[in-house]
Design a protein around this motif. Structure first.
Motif, PDB file in Angstrom:
ATOM      1  N   ARG A  85       0.700  -1.034  -0.058  1.00 62.33           N
ATOM      2  CA  ARG A  85      -0.079   0.211  -0.132  1.00 62.33           C
ATOM      3  C   ARG A  85       0.430   1.611  -0.306  1.00 62.33           C
ATOM      4  NH1 ARG A  85      -4.917  -1.958  -1.933  1.00 62.33           N
ATOM      5  NH2 ARG A  85      -5.394  -3.133  -0.703  1.00 62.33           N
ATOM      6  N   SER A  86       2.265   0.742   0.386  1.00 58.29           N
ATOM      7  CA  SER A  86       3.222   2.016   0.940  1.00 58.29           C
ATOM      8  C   SER A  86       4.235   1.735   0.380  1.00 58.29           C
ATOM      9  CB  SER A  86       2.761   3.491   2.126  1.00 58.29           C
ATOM     10  OG  SER A  86       3.330   3.984   2.470  1.00 58.29           O
ATOM     11  N   LEU A  87       5.768   2.885  -0.091  1.00 56.88           N
ATOM     12  CA  LEU A  87       6.695   2.508   0.015  1.00 56.88           C
ATOM     13  C   LEU A  87       7.452   3.412   0.235  1.00 56.88           C
ATOM     14  CD1 LEU A  87       9.114   0.383  -0.918  1.00 56.88           C
ATOM     15  CD2 LEU A  87       8.510   1.313  -3.036  1.00 56.88           C
ATOM     16  N   SER A  88       8.304   3.909   1.234  1.00 57.48           N
ATOM     17  CA  SER A  88       9.510   4.637   1.575  1.00 57.48           C
ATOM     18  C   SER A  88      10.615   4.679   1.418  1.00 57.48           C
ATOM     19  CB  SER A  88       8.738   5.831   2.684  1.00 57.48           C
ATOM     20  OG  SER A  88       9.007   4.580   3.768  1.00 57.48           O
ATOM     21  N   ALA A  89      11.298   5.540   0.777  1.00 52.10           N
ATOM     22  CA  ALA A  89      12.864   5.114   1.106  1.00 52.10           C
ATOM     23  C   ALA A  89      13.585   6.068   1.689  1.00 52.10           C
ATOM     24  CB  ALA A  89      13.237   5.210  -0.116  1.00 52.10           C
ATOM     25  N   HIS A  90      14.752   5.734   3.168  1.00 56.02           N
ATOM     26  CA  HIS A  90      15.268   6.893   3.780  1.00 56.02           C
ATOM     27  C   HIS A  90      16.570   6.430   3.328  1.00 56.02           C
ATOM     28  CE1 HIS A  90      11.425   7.423   5.871  1.00 56.02           C
ATOM     29  NE2 HIS A  90      11.431   6.015   4.944  1.00 56.02           N
ATOM     30  N   HIS A  91      17.812   7.427   3.895  1.00 54.69           N
ATOM     31  CA  HIS A  91      18.884   6.864   4.285  1.00 54.69           C
ATOM     32  C   HIS A  91      19.762   6.975   2.481  1.00 54.69           C
ATOM     33  CE1 HIS A  91      18.476   7.672   8.737  1.00 54.69           C
ATOM     34  NE2 HIS A  91      18.142   6.539   8.850  1.00 54.69           N
ATOM     35  N   ASN A  92      19.924   7.512   2.210  1.00 46.65           N
ATOM     36  CA  ASN A  92      19.648   7.518   0.382  1.00 46.65           C
ATOM     37  C   ASN A  92      19.646   6.176  -0.041  1.00 46.65           C
ATOM     38  OD1 ASN A  92      21.638   9.932   0.073  1.00 46.65           O
ATOM     39  ND2 ASN A  92      23.375   8.959   1.702  1.00 46.65           N
ATOM     40  N   GLY A  93      18.113   6.005   0.578  1.00 46.76           N
ATOM     41  CA  GLY A  93      18.024   4.787  -0.126  1.00 46.76           C
ATOM     42  C   GLY A  93      17.892   3.416   0.114  1.00 46.76           C
ATOM     43  N   GLU A  94      18.971   3.358   0.688  1.00 42.28           N
ATOM     44  CA  GLU A  94      18.923   2.069   0.794  1.00 42.28           C
ATOM     45  C   GLU A  94      17.793   1.280   2.650  1.00 42.28           C
ATOM     46  OE1 GLU A  94      21.841  -0.222   0.294  1.00 42.28           O
ATOM     47  OE2 GLU A  94      21.612   1.812  -1.659  1.00 42.28           O
ATOM     48  N   PHE A  95      17.407   2.181   3.225  1.00 42.06           N
ATOM     49  CA  PHE A  95      16.600   1.398   4.466  1.00 42.06           C
ATOM     50  C   PHE A  95      14.734   1.816   3.558  1.00 42.06           C
ATOM     51  CE2 PHE A  95      13.231   2.742   7.591  1.00 42.06           C
ATOM     52  CZ  PHE A  95      14.420   1.688   8.951  1.00 42.06           C
ATOM     53  N   LEU A  96      14.426   1.038   3.282  1.00 42.22           N
ATOM     54  CA  LEU A  96      12.915   0.807   3.000  1.00 42.22           C
ATOM     55  C   LEU A  96      11.903   0.305   3.632  1.00 42.22           C
ATOM     56  CD1 LEU A  96      14.374  -0.110  -0.914  1.00 42.22           C
ATOM     57  CD2 LEU A  96      13.415   1.738  -0.350  1.00 42.22           C
ATOM     58  N   VAL A  97      11.169   1.038   4.030  1.00 41.38           N
ATOM     59  CA  VAL A  97       9.993   0.550   4.387  1.00 41.38           C
ATOM     60  C   VAL A  97       8.330   0.242   2.852  1.00 41.38           C
ATOM     61  CG1 VAL A  97       8.090   0.781   5.943  1.00 41.38           C
ATOM     62  CG2 VAL A  97      10.707   1.478   6.177  1.00 41.38           C
ATOM     63  N   ALA A  98       8.134  -0.606   3.502  1.00 40.25           N
ATOM     64  CA  ALA A  98       6.865  -1.236   2.665  1.00 40.25           C
ATOM     65  C   ALA A  98       5.754  -1.304   3.651  1.00 40.25           C
ATOM     66  CB  ALA A  98       7.256  -2.219   1.589  1.00 40.25           C
ATOM     67  N   VAL A  99       4.754  -0.264   3.141  1.00 40.26           N
ATOM     68  CA  VAL A  99       3.759  -1.845   3.876  1.00 40.26           C
ATOM     69  C   VAL A  99       2.252  -2.014   3.538  1.00 40.26           C
ATOM     70  CG1 VAL A  99       1.679  -0.562   5.497  1.00 40.26           C
ATOM     71  CG2 VAL A  99       3.521   1.296   5.814  1.00 40.26           C
ATOM     72  N   LEU A 100       1.960  -3.460   4.002  1.00 36.63           N
ATOM     73  CA  LEU A 100       1.212  -4.635   3.150  1.00 36.63           C
ATOM     74  C   LEU A 100       0.204  -3.281   3.678  1.00 36.63           C
ATOM     75  CD1 LEU A 100       3.479  -7.673   4.226  1.00 36.63           C
ATOM     76  CD2 LEU A 100       3.122  -5.495   1.532  1.00 36.63           C
ATOM     77  N   SER A 101      -1.240  -4.230   2.800  1.00 40.29           N
ATOM     78  CA  SER A 101      -2.990  -4.417   2.880  1.00 40.29           C
ATOM     79  C   SER A 101      -2.828  -4.532   4.086  1.00 40.29           C
ATOM     80  CB  SER A 101      -3.322  -4.661   2.213  1.00 40.29           C
ATOM     81  OG  SER A 101      -3.091  -6.621   1.885  1.00 40.29           O
ATOM     82  N   ALA A 102      -2.582  -5.682   5.442  1.00 44.20           N
ATOM     83  CA  ALA A 102      -2.782  -6.002   6.320  1.00 44.20           C
ATOM     84  C   ALA A 102      -2.193  -5.435   7.306  1.00 44.20           C
ATOM     85  CB  ALA A 102      -2.523  -7.288   6.708  1.00 44.20           C
ATOM     86  N   GLY A 103      -1.082  -4.332   7.039  1.00 42.31           N
ATOM     87  CA  GLY A 103      -0.934  -3.408   8.094  1.00 42.31           C
ATOM     88  C   GLY A 103       0.195  -3.682   8.404  1.00 42.31           C
ATOM     89  N   ALA A 104       1.162  -4.870   8.627  1.00 43.69           N
ATOM     90  CA  ALA A 104       2.266  -5.111   8.973  1.00 43.69           C
ATOM     91  C   ALA A 104       3.214  -4.255   7.615  1.00 43.69           C
ATOM     92  CB  ALA A 104       2.326  -6.446   8.674  1.00 43.69           C
ATOM     93  N   PRO A 105       4.272  -3.480   8.885  1.00 47.28           N
ATOM     94  CA  PRO A 105       5.997  -3.041   7.501  1.00 47.28           C
ATOM     95  C   PRO A 105       6.715  -4.207   7.462  1.00 47.28           C
ATOM     96  CG  PRO A 105       5.786  -2.652   9.925  1.00 47.28           C
ATOM     97  CD  PRO A 105       4.177  -3.587   9.950  1.00 47.28           C
ATOM     98  N   TRP A 115      14.501  -8.614   2.554  1.00 45.57           N
ATOM     99  CA  TRP A 115      13.685  -8.045   3.246  1.00 45.57           C
ATOM    100  C   TRP A 115      12.900  -8.905   5.020  1.00 45.57           C
ATOM    101  CZ3 TRP A 115      10.935  -3.662   2.034  1.00 45.57           C
ATOM    102  CH2 TRP A 115      11.272  -2.846   0.530  1.00 45.57           C
ATOM    103  N   SER A 116      12.456  -7.763   6.082  1.00 49.08           N
ATOM    104  CA  SER A 116      11.799  -8.679   7.334  1.00 49.08           C
ATOM    105  C   SER A 116      11.147  -7.978   7.198  1.00 49.08           C
ATOM    106  CB  SER A 116      13.496  -8.684   8.355  1.00 49.08           C
ATOM    107  OG  SER A 116      13.541  -7.206   8.755  1.00 49.08           O
ATOM    108  N   SER A 117       9.902  -9.207   8.470  1.00 51.98           N
ATOM    109  CA  SER A 117       9.021  -7.929   9.224  1.00 51.98           C
ATOM    110  C   SER A 117       8.933  -6.914  10.257  1.00 51.98           C
ATOM    111  CB  SER A 117       7.995  -8.746   9.124  1.00 51.98           C
ATOM    112  OG  SER A 117       6.640  -8.375   9.788  1.00 51.98           O
ATOM    113  N   GLU A 118       8.952  -6.099  10.903  1.00 48.16           N
ATOM    114  CA  GLU A 118       9.889  -5.657  12.132  1.00 48.16           C
ATOM    115  C   GLU A 118       8.609  -4.325  12.433  1.00 48.16           C
ATOM    116  OE1 GLU A 118      13.342  -3.476  12.039  1.00 48.16           O
ATOM    117  OE2 GLU A 118      14.102  -4.374  10.374  1.00 48.16           O
ATOM    118  N   ASP A 119       8.878  -4.412  13.385  1.00 49.03           N
ATOM    119  CA  ASP A 119       8.021  -3.322  14.177  1.00 49.03           C
ATOM    120  C   ASP A 119       8.650  -1.880  14.591  1.00 49.03           C
ATOM    121  OD1 ASP A 119       5.756  -2.628  16.113  1.00 49.03           O
ATOM    122  OD2 ASP A 119       6.004  -3.879  18.024  1.00 49.03           O
ATOM    123  N   LEU A 120       7.877  -1.383  13.896  1.00 50.88           N
ATOM    124  CA  LEU A 120       9.696  -0.231  13.882  1.00 50.88           C
ATOM    125  C   LEU A 120       8.886   0.452  14.745  1.00 50.88           C
ATOM    126  CD1 LEU A 120       8.829   1.214  10.167  1.00 50.88           C
ATOM    127  CD2 LEU A 120      10.775   0.059  11.178  1.00 50.88           C
TER     128      LEU A 120
END
Length: 125
Positions: A85-105, A115-120
């Motif tokens: 549902r959402s994708l963002s890039a941080h720290h020169n594009g090396e740190f990525l966060v993707a939010v899934l439809s179920a809400g888990a990042p 990639w790993s599932s993390e509780d941010l």
């Protein structure tokens, strides 16, 4: 650099403030995109998330290192039936966060190679 979000017809990018635009070659036959992010350190590297289309393709995240001329599907572990549902890039594009439809990042700390599932929010009050 400006990048317009692709839709079923593909997307466009501009490096002159929007005076001229170049077409983005879609990574799939049915390119229904939800997010497109660019790297701050490498202007040719982008990540694109696509929405799941039943019977066509599952939700995926792709990477290009040549402004959309070619794409590589990243192994994210997004399960069938889920959509990014959402994708963002941080720290020169090396740190990525993707939010899934179920809400888990899903998190990548290496530019999308793993990639790993993390509780941010863990440990924050």
């Amino acid at each position: 650099m400006l990048v317009s979000s692709p839709s079923t017809g593909g997307g466009f990018w501009s490096q002159d403030g929007g005076n001229t635009w170049q077409a983005i070659k879609p990574p799939t036959r049915y390119p229904v995109a939800s997010c497109l992010v660019a790297s701050h350190s490498n202007r040719a590297r982008w990540r694109l998330s696509t929405t799941a289309l039943p019977g066509a393709h599952e939700s995926s995240i792709f990477r290009t290192d040549d402004k959309g001329a070619s794409w590589q599907r990243l192994a994210t572990g997004v399960s069938a039936g889920e959509s990014v549902r959402s994708l963002s890039a941080h720290h020169n594009g090396e740190f990525l966060v993707a939010v899934l439809s179920a809400g888990a990042p899903l998190v990548s700390r290496d530019g999308g190679n793993s990639w790993s599932s993390e509780d941010l929010a863990a440990g924050r009050e």
